[in-house]
Scaffold this motif. Structure first.
Motif, PDB file in Angstrom:
ATOM      1  N   CYS A   1      52.292  -6.680  70.222  1.00  0.00           N
ATOM      2  CA  CYS A   1      52.038  -7.597  69.101  1.00  0.00           C
ATOM      3  C   CYS A   1      51.783  -9.017  69.594  1.00  0.00           C
ATOM      4  CB  CYS A   1      53.203  -7.582  68.118  1.00  0.00           C
ATOM      5  SG  CYS A   1      53.273  -6.091  67.124  1.00  0.00           S
ATOM      6  N   ALA A   2      52.540  -9.474  70.596  1.00  0.00           N
ATOM      7  CA  ALA A   2      52.339 -10.814  71.139  1.00  0.00           C
ATOM      8  C   ALA A   2      50.958 -10.939  71.765  1.00  0.00           C
ATOM      9  CB  ALA A   2      53.416 -11.132  72.170  1.00  0.00           C
ATOM     10  N   TYR A   3      50.514  -9.906  72.465  1.00  0.00           N
ATOM     11  CA  TYR A   3      49.183  -9.920  73.080  1.00  0.00           C
ATOM     12  C   TYR A   3      48.095  -9.986  72.006  1.00  0.00           C
ATOM     13  CZ  TYR A   3      45.166  -8.515  75.854  1.00  0.00           C
ATOM     14  OH  TYR A   3      43.936  -8.461  76.443  1.00  0.00           O
ATOM     15  N   VAL A   4      48.246  -9.188  70.965  1.00  0.00           N
ATOM     16  CA  VAL A   4      47.250  -9.170  69.883  1.00  0.00           C
ATOM     17  C   VAL A   4      47.242 -10.508  69.153  1.00  0.00           C
ATOM     18  CG1 VAL A   4      46.692  -8.119  67.651  1.00  0.00           C
ATOM     19  CG2 VAL A   4      47.278  -6.673  69.586  1.00  0.00           C
ATOM     20  N   MET A   5      48.406 -11.084  68.918  1.00  0.00           N
ATOM     21  CA  MET A   5      48.488 -12.352  68.177  1.00  0.00           C
ATOM     22  C   MET A   5      47.813 -13.504  68.920  1.00  0.00           C
ATOM     23  SD  MET A   5      50.273 -12.065  65.271  1.00  0.00           S
ATOM     24  CE  MET A   5      51.316 -13.442  64.944  1.00  0.00           C
ATOM     25  N   ARG A   6      47.763 -13.442  70.256  1.00  0.00           N
ATOM     26  CA  ARG A   6      47.141 -14.513  71.039  1.00  0.00           C
ATOM     27  C   ARG A   6      45.612 -14.427  71.063  1.00  0.00           C
ATOM     28  NH1 ARG A   6      51.312 -13.265  74.860  1.00  0.00           N
ATOM     29  NH2 ARG A   6      49.794 -12.051  76.006  1.00  0.00           N
ATOM     30  N   TYR A   7      45.035 -13.296  70.642  1.00  0.00           N
ATOM     31  CA  TYR A   7      43.587 -13.102  70.743  1.00  0.00           C
ATOM     32  C   TYR A   7      42.854 -13.997  69.746  1.00  0.00           C
ATOM     33  CZ  TYR A   7      39.081 -10.818  71.070  1.00  0.00           C
ATOM     34  OH  TYR A   7      37.752 -10.565  71.252  1.00  0.00           O
ATOM     35  N   GLU A   8      41.926 -14.781  70.266  1.00  0.00           N
ATOM     36  CA  GLU A   8      41.124 -15.683  69.427  1.00  0.00           C
ATOM     37  C   GLU A   8      39.665 -15.598  69.848  1.00  0.00           C
ATOM     38  OE1 GLU A   8      42.649 -19.617  69.803  1.00  0.00           O
ATOM     39  OE2 GLU A   8      44.420 -19.198  68.593  1.00  0.00           O
ATOM     40  N   VAL A   9      38.783 -15.802  68.886  1.00  0.00           N
ATOM     41  CA  VAL A   9      37.353 -15.938  69.159  1.00  0.00           C
ATOM     42  C   VAL A   9      36.983 -17.340  68.717  1.00  0.00           C
ATOM     43  CG1 VAL A   9      35.040 -15.109  68.636  1.00  0.00           C
ATOM     44  CG2 VAL A   9      36.913 -13.474  68.852  1.00  0.00           C
ATOM     45  N   GLY A  10      36.839 -18.231  69.687  1.00  0.00           N
ATOM     46  CA  GLY A  10      36.633 -19.640  69.359  1.00  0.00           C
ATOM     47  C   GLY A  10      37.882 -20.165  68.671  1.00  0.00           C
ATOM     48  N   PRO A  11      37.717 -20.844  67.541  1.00  0.00           N
ATOM     49  CA  PRO A  11      38.897 -21.363  66.840  1.00  0.00           C
ATOM     50  C   PRO A  11      39.496 -20.360  65.842  1.00  0.00           C
ATOM     51  CG  PRO A  11      36.931 -22.189  65.801  1.00  0.00           C
ATOM     52  CD  PRO A  11      36.476 -21.372  66.994  1.00  0.00           C
ATOM     53  N   VAL A  12      38.930 -19.165  65.732  1.00  0.00           N
ATOM     54  CA  VAL A  12      39.375 -18.192  64.733  1.00  0.00           C
ATOM     55  C   VAL A  12      40.447 -17.278  65.338  1.00  0.00           C
ATOM     56  CG1 VAL A  12      38.648 -16.341  63.188  1.00  0.00           C
ATOM     57  CG2 VAL A  12      37.101 -18.243  63.658  1.00  0.00           C
ATOM     58  N   PRO A  13      41.645 -17.242  64.753  1.00  0.00           N
ATOM     59  CA  PRO A  13      42.716 -16.376  65.273  1.00  0.00           C
ATOM     60  C   PRO A  13      42.513 -14.921  64.835  1.00  0.00           C
ATOM     61  CG  PRO A  13      43.507 -17.578  63.380  1.00  0.00           C
ATOM     62  CD  PRO A  13      42.099 -18.071  63.648  1.00  0.00           C
ATOM     63  N   VAL A  14      41.590 -14.238  65.480  1.00  0.00           N
ATOM     64  CA  VAL A  14      41.194 -12.890  65.084  1.00  0.00           C
ATOM     65  C   VAL A  14      42.380 -11.920  65.170  1.00  0.00           C
ATOM     66  CG1 VAL A  14      39.653 -10.968  65.648  1.00  0.00           C
ATOM     67  CG2 VAL A  14      38.825 -13.302  65.782  1.00  0.00           C
ATOM     68  N   GLY A  15      43.209 -12.063  66.181  1.00  0.00           N
ATOM     69  CA  GLY A  15      44.351 -11.172  66.333  1.00  0.00           C
ATOM     70  C   GLY A  15      45.330 -11.284  65.181  1.00  0.00           C
ATOM     71  N   ARG A  16      45.619 -12.504  64.769  1.00  0.00           N
ATOM     72  CA  ARG A  16      46.540 -12.709  63.645  1.00  0.00           C
ATOM     73  C   ARG A  16      45.952 -12.165  62.356  1.00  0.00           C
ATOM     74  NH1 ARG A  16      50.665 -16.773  64.536  1.00  0.00           N
ATOM     75  NH2 ARG A  16      50.496 -17.449  66.693  1.00  0.00           N
ATOM     76  N   ILE A  17      44.659 -12.384  62.140  1.00  0.00           N
ATOM     77  CA  ILE A  17      44.008 -11.883  60.933  1.00  0.00           C
ATOM     78  C   ILE A  17      44.012 -10.353  60.941  1.00  0.00           C
ATOM     79  CG2 ILE A  17      41.802 -11.733  59.717  1.00  0.00           C
ATOM     80  CD1 ILE A  17      41.269 -14.624  60.754  1.00  0.00           C
ATOM     81  N   GLY A  18      43.727  -9.757  62.102  1.00  0.00           N
ATOM     82  CA  GLY A  18      43.733  -8.297  62.206  1.00  0.00           C
ATOM     83  C   GLY A  18      45.116  -7.714  61.981  1.00  0.00           C
ATOM     84  N   LEU A  19      46.147  -8.332  62.543  1.00  0.00           N
ATOM     85  CA  LEU A  19      47.512  -7.841  62.354  1.00  0.00           C
ATOM     86  C   LEU A  19      47.938  -7.984  60.896  1.00  0.00           C
ATOM     87  CD1 LEU A  19      49.502  -6.581  64.303  1.00  0.00           C
ATOM     88  CD2 LEU A  19      50.571  -8.786  64.557  1.00  0.00           C
ATOM     89  N   PHE A  20      47.581  -9.095  60.277  1.00  0.00           N
ATOM     90  CA  PHE A  20      47.872  -9.273  58.853  1.00  0.00           C
ATOM     91  C   PHE A  20      47.167  -8.206  58.027  1.00  0.00           C
ATOM     92  CE2 PHE A  20      46.628 -11.000  54.712  1.00  0.00           C
ATOM     93  CZ  PHE A  20      47.879 -11.221  54.176  1.00  0.00           C
ATOM     94  N   GLY A  21      45.898  -7.953  58.343  1.00  0.00           N
ATOM     95  CA  GLY A  21      45.143  -6.924  57.626  1.00  0.00           C
ATOM     96  C   GLY A  21      45.742  -5.541  57.807  1.00  0.00           C
TER      97      GLY A  21
END
Length: 70
Positions: A38-58
């Motif tokens: 989860c920590a690894y996924v939460m750190r994933y970003e594409v530019g300024p967009v926190p894609v990992g956090r959005i994906g985990l929330f989804g």
């Protein structure tokens, strides 16, 4: 009958999850724990967009919608 199969499948999945988590927590194990994944996924970003956090929330939204909502 199908309900029992579905419940059995979820119980097998839960048991496998517990087994992998137990194996990950042994000393010297190279398997990551759920917290590390989860920590690894939460750190994933594409530019300024926190894609990992959005994906985990989804993902959690999907789980809640399908399994917890009545």
């Amino acid at each position: 009958m199908m309900r029992a199969v579905a419940i059995g499948g979820f119980l097998v999945g839960l048991a496998l999850f517990g087994l992998v988590e137990w194996l990950a927590r042994r000393e010297g194990s190279r398997i990551p724990t759920l917290g590390e994944v989860c920590a690894y996924v939460m750190r994933y970003e594409v530019g300024p967009v926190p894609v990992g956090r959005i994906g985990l929330f989804g993902f959690w939204w999907w789980v809640g919608w399908h399994f917890l909502a009545r």
